[in-house]
Design an enzyme around this catalytic site. Structure first.
Site, PDB file in Angstrom:
ATOM      1  CE1 TYR A  56     -31.273  16.421 -12.140  1.00 42.76           C
ATOM      2  CE2 TYR A  56     -29.152  17.344 -11.511  1.00 42.76           C
ATOM      3  CZ  TYR A  56     -29.983  16.818 -12.473  1.00 42.76           C
ATOM      4  OH  TYR A  56     -29.527  16.688 -13.761  1.00 42.76           O
ATOM      5  CG  LEU A 196     -19.881   6.778 -17.377  1.00 44.80           C
ATOM      6  CD1 LEU A 196     -19.538   6.518 -15.919  1.00 44.80           C
ATOM      7  CD2 LEU A 196     -18.642   6.695 -18.253  1.00 44.80           C
ATOM      8  CB  ILE A 234     -22.186  16.276 -16.792  1.00 44.69           C
ATOM      9  CG1 ILE A 234     -22.054  17.761 -17.106  1.00 44.69           C
ATOM     10  CG2 ILE A 234     -22.667  16.071 -15.359  1.00 44.69           C
ATOM     11  CD1 ILE A 234     -21.169  18.502 -16.159  1.00 44.69           C
ATOM     12  CB  SER A 237     -19.364   9.032  -9.412  1.00 46.59           C
ATOM     13  OG  SER A 237     -18.840   8.049  -8.528  1.00 46.59           O
ATOM     14  CB  THR A 245     -11.220   6.374 -11.736  1.00 45.03           C
ATOM     15  OG1 THR A 245     -10.574   5.699 -10.655  1.00 45.03           O
ATOM     16  CG2 THR A 245     -10.965   5.609 -13.024  1.00 45.03           C
ATOM     17  CG  ASN A 246     -15.531   8.718 -13.376  1.00 49.07           C
ATOM     18  OD1 ASN A 246     -15.114   7.611 -13.718  1.00 49.07           O
ATOM     19  ND2 ASN A 246     -16.724   8.887 -12.837  1.00 49.07           N
ATOM     20  NE  ARG A 272     -31.062   9.372 -17.311  1.00 48.89           N
ATOM     21  CZ  ARG A 272     -31.160   8.844 -16.100  1.00 48.89           C
ATOM     22  NH1 ARG A 272     -32.249   8.196 -15.754  1.00 48.89           N
ATOM     23  NH2 ARG A 272     -30.164   8.967 -15.231  1.00 48.89           N
TER      24      ARG A 272
END
Length: 281
Positions: A56, A196, A234, A237, A245-246, A272
């Site tokens: 990342y 999500l 996981i 955001s 909220t999550n 993916r």
């Protein structure tokens, strides 16, 4: 910024006597600035699991946010992952040390092989390096990501060590029922990323209808479905309100008919890369 911190997520037991929060935030695809802001917000809100990876490119930003939070290290659960270029016994151990340097931490809580990259044929050797890294205290737990049942079995058979976690793409379009069962037989925790479905279910009539019945958002329903399957989860955001909220998904429970309705969305859609053919990152 949302106000009072939400309660921390419950923990799930791992097969190595450690525990892990069942819900946390990942930082894939975020820039350094976005990562630092998102992790700072998540920690302030009450999130205690942060998931990053060497690939990342934002481990240092995660480390800065952790350091600035003032939260005791023992209260946090930090995951990172070894890149495919560092597969191999010595290389994966050294990569763990390099990740610690970037994070500014003495250890991580979970170190994963990011992708099996089976064509390269080095993921078992890489797991051997993770075993070594754990033995030296660089990481508390070790596991894998994007591994199929075959890959997990190969690691166990050839190293005599069982991964604690298998983090995989998992959402209602790809509910990974067979893989979840196989993981459970090995006492491996299934951890879902892309819960999500990259936003593809935000307007799905089944999901929005169920959300309306509970007075929740579609996102909360999708996370709750995943958790009720027994998975760790996981989410990603960079928005503080969305993060709050999550995390607020532990005060309601989906009825069995609603779980079944969401399960019915499974059509094998993979958003993916395919772990059997992908060369990894």
């Amino acid at each position: 910024m949302p106000g009072a911190p939400s309660p921390s997520a419950p923990s799930i037991a791992l097969n190595d006597e450690n525990t892990m929060p069942v819900l946390g935030m990942g930082v894939a695809g975020l820039s350094d600035d976005e990562t630092e802001r998102a992790v700072s917000a998540a920690l302030e809100i009450g999130c205690r699991l942060i998931d990053t990876a060497a690939a990342y490119g934002n481990e240092a930003a995660v480390g800065r946010a952790i350091a600035a939070s003032g939260i005791p290290r023992a209260e946090l659960f930090v995951t990172t992952k070894v890149a495919t270029a560092d597969h191999g016994f010595t290389a994966s151990r050294e990569a763990c040390k390099a990740s610690l340097d970037r994070l500014g931490l003495d250890y991580v809580d979970l170190y994963l092989i990011h992708w099996p990259a089976p064509a390269a044929g080095k993921y078992v050797d890489a797991f051997g390096g993770l075993i070594q890294a754990r033995g030296e205290g660089f990481t508390r737990s070790i596991g894998v990501s994007n591994f199929t049942e075959e890959h997990v079995s190969n690691v166990i058979d050839l190293t005599f060590v069982t991964p604690a976690v298998n983090q995989v793409e998992l959402h209602p379009l790809l509910n990974q029922d067979e893989l979840r069962k196989a993981n459970a037989q090995h006492n491996v925790v299934t951890q879902s990323y892309t819960p999500l479905a990259l936003g593809q279910l935000a307007d799905n009539p089944t999901v929005t209808s169920i959300a309306g019945e509970y007075g929740k958002t579609p996102t909360q329903v999708l996370l709750r479905w995943n958790l009720q399957l027994g998975n760790a989860v996981i989410f990603g955001s960079s928005n503080a309100e969305h993060i709050a909220t999550n995390l607020d998904v532990f005060e309601f429970e989906l009825a069995s008919q609603h779980m079944d309705a969401i399960n019915g969305l499974n059509d094998g859609t993979r958003l993916r890369e395919d772990p059997m053919t992908f060369a990894g990152v």
